[in-house]
Scaffold this motif. Structure first.
Motif, PDB file in Angstrom:
ATOM      1  N   SER A 242       0.819  -1.205   0.000  1.00  0.00           N
ATOM      2  CA  SER A 242       0.000   0.000   0.000  1.00  0.00           C
ATOM      3  C   SER A 242       0.856   1.259   0.000  1.00  0.00           C
ATOM      4  O   SER A 242       2.035   1.231   0.362  1.00  0.00           O
ATOM      5  CB  SER A 242      -0.917   0.018   1.227  1.00  0.00           C
TER       6      SER A 242
ATOM      7  N   PRO B 180       4.788  -2.566 -10.130  1.00  0.00           N
ATOM      8  CA  PRO B 180       3.733  -1.553 -10.245  1.00  0.00           C
ATOM      9  C   PRO B 180       3.821  -0.507  -9.125  1.00  0.00           C
ATOM     10  O   PRO B 180       4.478  -0.716  -8.111  1.00  0.00           O
ATOM     11  CB  PRO B 180       2.457  -2.377 -10.057  1.00  0.00           C
TER      12      PRO B 180
ATOM     13  N   ASP C 183      -1.595   1.287  -5.943  1.00  0.00           N
ATOM     14  CA  ASP C 183      -2.785   1.858  -6.581  1.00  0.00           C
ATOM     15  C   ASP C 183      -3.687   2.625  -5.624  1.00  0.00           C
ATOM     16  O   ASP C 183      -4.702   3.170  -6.025  1.00  0.00           O
ATOM     17  CB  ASP C 183      -3.583   0.788  -7.327  1.00  0.00           C
ATOM     18  N   ASP C 184      -3.285   2.704  -4.351  1.00  0.00           N
ATOM     19  CA  ASP C 184      -4.109   3.431  -3.385  1.00  0.00           C
ATOM     20  C   ASP C 184      -3.513   4.785  -2.994  1.00  0.00           C
ATOM     21  O   ASP C 184      -3.996   5.439  -2.071  1.00  0.00           O
ATOM     22  CB  ASP C 184      -4.332   2.583  -2.137  1.00  0.00           C
TER      23      ASP C 184
ATOM     24  N   SER D  23      -2.802   8.652  -2.751  1.00  0.00           N
ATOM     25  CA  SER D  23      -3.750   9.760  -2.851  1.00  0.00           C
ATOM     26  C   SER D  23      -3.055  11.084  -2.551  1.00  0.00           C
ATOM     27  O   SER D  23      -1.904  11.103  -2.100  1.00  0.00           O
ATOM     28  CB  SER D  23      -4.901   9.555  -1.867  1.00  0.00           C
TER      29      SER D  23
ATOM     30  N   THR E  24       8.668   3.930 -14.173  1.00  0.00           N
ATOM     31  CA  THR E  24       7.371   3.268 -14.288  1.00  0.00           C
ATOM     32  C   THR E  24       6.921   3.221 -15.747  1.00  0.00           C
ATOM     33  O   THR E  24       7.185   4.158 -16.500  1.00  0.00           O
ATOM     34  CB  THR E  24       6.291   3.985 -13.438  1.00  0.00           C
TER      35      THR E  24
ATOM     36  N   ASP F 201       3.824   3.362 -16.449  1.00  0.00           N
ATOM     37  CA  ASP F 201       2.529   4.040 -16.412  1.00  0.00           C
ATOM     38  C   ASP F 201       2.566   5.268 -17.320  1.00  0.00           C
ATOM     39  O   ASP F 201       3.247   6.253 -17.037  1.00  0.00           O
ATOM     40  CB  ASP F 201       2.206   4.442 -14.973  1.00  0.00           C
TER      41      ASP F 201
ATOM     42  N   TRP G 154       0.662  12.955 -12.504  1.00  0.00           N
ATOM     43  CA  TRP G 154       0.791  12.874 -11.050  1.00  0.00           C
ATOM     44  C   TRP G 154       2.115  13.527 -10.637  1.00  0.00           C
ATOM     45  O   TRP G 154       2.171  14.254  -9.642  1.00  0.00           O
ATOM     46  CB  TRP G 154       0.759  11.412 -10.687  1.00  0.00           C
TER      47      TRP G 154
END
Length: 126
Positions: free
Chosen positions: A21, A50, A53-54, A56, A81, A83, A89
């Motif tokens: 996380s 990866p 994904d949490d 914020s 990454t 992504d 971001w």
């Protein structure tokens, strides 16, 4: 979370692939900068394949609040990454950390090259 502190190169490299996380990433990074505040002025390489994904904006706000004084010259965080949208971001992070640029690359070799290019362009201390 696995991390390496390269004292000679003054680079903190950490790998987020094994974390469960964003809370775990935040806790580790906050602990590191509490123990070694000078790391806030170093260049960083963050491996994220990866990425948690949490993550914020609350995670970034907590890290920003704990961050030390801005470095004398701009430092860089290179996120490794695949992504395709992570650059968005990263751009947001530029506004939360004074004199730190957040960029995205595809592999560790590109990250190291990016750090070296950015360092070569920095003003030299007198």
């Amino acid at each position: 979370m696995h991390y390496e502190i390269d004292e000679e190169a003054k680079i903190l490299q950490f790998d987020m692939a094994s974390v469960r996380s964003a809370d775990e990433v935040l806790a580790t990074v906050m602990s590191l900068i509490a123990q070694r505040p000078e790391l806030c002025a170093w260049d960083w390489i963050a491996l994220g394949d990866p990425l948690p994904d949490d993550a914020s904006h609350e995670h970034l706000a907590k890290l920003s609040a704990a961050w030390g004084p801005p470095p004398a010259v701009e430092a860089v965080t290179a996120f490794v990454t695949p992504d395709a949208f992570f650059h968005l971001w990263a751009k947001v992070m530029d506004f939360q950390f004074v004199r730190r640029k957040h960029l995205v690359v595809r592999d560790v070799a590109a990250a190291r090259s990016l750090v070296e290019r950015r360092r070569a362009a920095r003003p030299q201390p007198r």
